[in-house]
Structures are given as C-alpha cells and as structure tokens.
Write an enzyme that holds these catalytic residues in place. Structure first.
Site, PDB file in Angstrom:
ATOM      1  N   GLU A  83     -36.009  -2.184  21.882  1.00  0.00           N
ATOM      2  CA  GLU A  83     -36.107  -0.731  22.004  1.00  0.00           C
ATOM      3  C   GLU A  83     -37.339  -0.320  22.802  1.00  0.00           C
ATOM      4  O   GLU A  83     -38.459  -0.731  22.477  1.00  0.00           O
ATOM      5  CB  GLU A  83     -36.169  -0.104  20.605  1.00  0.00           C
ATOM      6  CG  GLU A  83     -36.167   1.410  20.609  1.00  0.00           C
ATOM      7  CD  GLU A  83     -36.100   1.987  19.204  1.00  0.00           C
ATOM      8  OE1 GLU A  83     -36.621   3.101  19.006  1.00  0.00           O
ATOM      9  OE2 GLU A  83     -35.529   1.331  18.311  1.00  0.00           O
ATOM     10  N   LYS A 260     -37.208   3.660   9.207  1.00  0.00           N
ATOM     11  CA  LYS A 260     -36.751   2.818  10.312  1.00  0.00           C
ATOM     12  C   LYS A 260     -37.858   2.711  11.359  1.00  0.00           C
ATOM     13  O   LYS A 260     -38.077   1.646  11.949  1.00  0.00           O
ATOM     14  CB  LYS A 260     -35.479   3.394  10.915  1.00  0.00           C
ATOM     15  CG  LYS A 260     -34.846   2.530  12.009  1.00  0.00           C
ATOM     16  CD  LYS A 260     -35.298   2.909  13.401  1.00  0.00           C
ATOM     17  CE  LYS A 260     -34.580   2.096  14.468  1.00  0.00           C
ATOM     18  NZ  LYS A 260     -35.081   2.365  15.833  1.00  0.00           N
ATOM     19  N   ASP A 276     -38.143 -13.883   8.122  1.00  0.00           N
ATOM     20  CA  ASP A 276     -36.830 -13.451   7.669  1.00  0.00           C
ATOM     21  C   ASP A 276     -36.796 -11.925   7.652  1.00  0.00           C
ATOM     22  O   ASP A 276     -37.128 -11.283   6.652  1.00  0.00           O
ATOM     23  CB  ASP A 276     -36.542 -14.012   6.274  1.00  0.00           C
ATOM     24  CG  ASP A 276     -35.110 -13.738   5.809  1.00  0.00           C
ATOM     25  OD1 ASP A 276     -34.457 -12.855   6.398  1.00  0.00           O
ATOM     26  OD2 ASP A 276     -34.664 -14.406   4.864  1.00  0.00           O
ATOM     27  N   HIS A 374     -39.994   8.487  24.975  1.00  0.00           N
ATOM     28  CA  HIS A 374     -38.970   7.452  24.801  1.00  0.00           C
ATOM     29  C   HIS A 374     -38.059   7.373  26.020  1.00  0.00           C
ATOM     30  O   HIS A 374     -37.766   6.294  26.520  1.00  0.00           O
ATOM     31  CB  HIS A 374     -38.150   7.756  23.546  1.00  0.00           C
ATOM     32  CG  HIS A 374     -37.101   6.737  23.248  1.00  0.00           C
ATOM     33  ND1 HIS A 374     -37.383   5.563  22.600  1.00  0.00           N
ATOM     34  CD2 HIS A 374     -35.766   6.719  23.507  1.00  0.00           C
ATOM     35  CE1 HIS A 374     -36.281   4.855  22.462  1.00  0.00           C
ATOM     36  NE2 HIS A 374     -35.281   5.537  23.007  1.00  0.00           N
TER      37      HIS A 374
END
Length: 418
Positions: A83, A260, A276, A374
């Site tokens: 991203e 998130k 992990d 972004h």
C-alpha cells in the site's frame, strides 16, 4: 550512535538507499546481494520446502522507514507492504515524535499460553486435582524442552477455568510458558500434547484439543509518544485529532478502519522480519473488543502544555529465533537492519511503528483528508498500470497532479499523448 534521521531518503537512488542502510546496519556484501536480487529473497527450490504444492513465489515491496528513536536508540525500520503512503507516513510520524524524544515502549516477558480442553469431568473436582498435581504437570512439560529449561525458562504455571457451553461444561487447563526469544508456537503445542495423557489420568476425563492460544495477553506491549503541538499543526489540530480518536473509540465502523491503520505499520514490520501476521492481527482485534465493544487500540489526549500524546497497547507475540525468521534470507537481513537482540525489543519496535502510523493517519484525516497524500503516491501505480515505462512514469505523475486528476483513465490519456 547511528542516526536514523536521514534527510530526503526518498529522493535517493536505490543504490544510495542501500548504501545508507548498509552503513547503518553493517550489512555485508552478501547481504546487499540478497537485497539487490529481485526474486524476493527466495528461489522456488526454497519456497517448495516452506509450503505444500508450491508453484512459484510472490514478491512485495520492501522499504525503509526512517527517523525512529525508540527507548533512546535509533532504528531504520524495514517494512513490507503493497500500500502506498504507509512507509512515508510512519517516517513522518517518527520524525514528529523525535522532537520530544521519540517513543517510550515497554514489553512484558515472552509468556505463551497453551490450552488443554478436558471433557466428561466434574469441573470443580477436576480443577482441584489439577491444582494439586501442578508440579508434576510442569515437570513433564519442561522435560520436552532442554533449551528453555537450561535458560531458566519454560512452563511456569498451570491454572484452570470452566466453560459453560451448549454441549455442557468443559474444563480448560492452561499452561503459562516463558518461551524466551521465540514466538513459541511449536514448543507450546509440544508441551500441551505431552501433558495431555497425564491430565486425563489425573482427572479421569477425555482431552480433546491441545494447542496454544494466539491471544497473547501475557505478552503486552505499550508504546507512548508526545507530539509537539506546533509540529502537529497547533491547538485546533490537536483537538481535532482527539475528536477523531473519540469517534473511533465509540463507533465500531470507524474503529475497524482506525485499527487497520495501526496494523498497516505493525504488520508491515512483521512481514519484513518473518513473523506470524495472522496471529498478531487476530490478537490485536480480540484485545480491541476486550471491553465488550470493539474500540480503538490507541488512545490520544493532550498534556499540560497542549502537546498531543499517543499511547498504543497491544498483545504481541513475536520471536527472533526459530520459524521463518531464521530461514528466509530477506527476513534475516531485515532483522539485522533492525539490530534487535531480543523478542521484547522487536515487539517494542513493531508497536512504536504502529503508533507512528496511527498518528500520521489520524492527523491527515483530521486536517486535509487521507486521499491527498495517498493518491499522490498511488499515482505512480496508476501510471505503471496504464503501461508507462520507467522513463515516462514521473512525467505522467506530474501531469496528473497538475491537473488534479489522479486516475487510471487520465494516466492512459496522458500516455497516449506522449
């Protein structure tokens, strides 16, 4: 002491960036060769040994976040993520936190939790029997790991809890295991399986599941940073950031996206050093809901001087020995770049990165909005998707920004004109 505050790192060529990182982390020529190899660090022959039915490998971008000072030590942070804007945002957040000394982070010892499900027993009576036999259970568990025992680590405690389920009452026996610098899944599972027959013998019940819990609440990490009021944008911006946090802390739809963003930082580091990531995210999301409502993982307030204060506390199970971290060539080099000497230190770095990322995201949302920065970074992806070659991309990006139209159709239109 190495300095992670590197001016205009993003403007340097790939070779200049690699040279900078190599000097910071004392990378060898062999390390640089692995990083320069565009196969993603592993050949198919290696991948075929890692997973079943392998047909190839899949690469993601590896970047470096700068400016981080954590507990008085400077770090360059390797991050693997697809991203755009995440690495830039983490670097910017760390730069602002650095003004007030950087991140202060503390971590619990590396305790793993193993669970043994016991059925067909009187839970109260069986629990008493387990408690009275705890020494024998711990001795058997510790006999399965000479390494941990020699380090004065290993299984430390046994405790019981009762579950009332639609199928009836269950006894859950839990082992608390100090796994040192390992993530600890394998040794925890081994110990659980080894003591299961003994637990059946003690209780007269039937053991079903014997496995670790990824809800690592005995491996909590807490990061804190102060962001100078003036550098944040003034009193109004500080207040707006706090209002944005309160939105996330009281609305599950906002909280999921807010958290998130935190994981954008934490998981990008996890990916880079072979952790992990699924276990980490599952534990963080469970912790976000521990009050009975899914809420913000971070907390934002202001101090007596009006500076913005951010705190992030999460359960975080990581390791620097064992697992993929010791097999994957890129993961090993990324760990070397970080320069961490313990699992606790790695956990501190990952949590600080999550907090830095959260700061930048929530500040952007509270000011200009998330899309401006972004989409500027996303423009390069769009130009590439339109078919532009490396020489054409920068020019197409400049024109899309100039025309305030960052889209695939615009990129294709500009490419056709070039």
């Amino acid at each position: 002491m190495p300095d992670s505050s590197i001016s205009k790192f993003f403007e340097k060529s790939r070779k200049e960036r690699l040279d900078t990182v190599a000097n910071f982390a004392n990378l060898s020529n062999d390390d640089l060769s692995v990083l320069e190899n565009d196969c993603g660090g592993i050949l198919f022959e290696q991948a075929d040994k890692m997973v079943e039915n392998a047909i190839g490998t899949f690469s993601l971008p590896l970047g470096i976040a700068t400016n981080f000072r954590i507990n008085g030590k400077d770090y360059l942070i390797p991050m693997v993520i697809e991203e755009p804007s995440v690495i830039a945002a983490a670097s910017k957040g760390a730069k602002i936190a650095r003004i007030k000394g950087g991140f202060e982070v503390s971590a619990d010892e590396s305790y793993s939790i193993g669970q043994i499900q016991v059925l067909d027993v009187d839970v109260k009576s069986a629990s008493e029997q387990i408690n009275s036999s705890s020494k024998e259970i711990l001795e058997l568990a510790n006999s399965k790991s000479n390494t941990l025992s020699k380090m004065n680590k290993g299984a430390k405690d046994v405790y019981c809890k009762e579950l009332d389920t639609p199928s009836g009452k269950m006894l859950i026996v839990e082992l608390l295991i100090d796994v040192g610098d390992a993530m600890g899944a394998n040794v925890t599972n081994t110990m659980c399986e080894s003591v299961a027959p003994l637990i059946e013998q003690i209780t007269g019940g039937r053991v079903l599941l014997r496995i670790l819990s990824n809800y690592s609440t005995r491996r909590m990490v807490k990061a804190k940073a102060v962001f100078e009021k003036e550098s944040v944008g003034g009193e109004q911006v500080v207040d707006n950031v706090i209002l944005a946090y309160e939105f996330a802390d009281n609305d599950v739809y906002r909280a999921v996206t807010h958290n998130k963003g935190i994981m954008n930082g934490t998981i990008a580091v996890a990916n880079a050093v072979g952790q992990d990531s699924r276990a980490i995210e599952a534990a963080a999301n469970a912790y976000a809901a521990s009050s009975g409502m899914y809420r913000s993982l971070s907390k934002w307030s202001k101090d007596e001087n009006g500076n913005l204060v951010g705190i992030l506390e999460i359960p975080l199970s990581v390791g620097i020995v064992g697992g993929i971290a010791n097999v994957h060539p890129i993961a090993k080099i990324c760990t070397k770049i970080l320069g961490v000497s313990s699992a606790k230190e790695l956990a501190c770095v990952m949590t600080a990165t999550g907090l830095a990322q959260n700061y930048s995201a929530i500040r952007a949302l509270a000011t200009e909005g998330i899309q401006k920065g972004h989409m500027r970074l996303h423009a390069r992806n769009l130009a590439s998707a339109a078919g532009a070659n490396s020489e054409q991309i920068d020019e197409i990006v400049k024109k899309m920004i100039r025309d305030n139209n960052i889209s695939l159709n615009k990129a294709k239109e500009l490419l056709e004109r070039s």
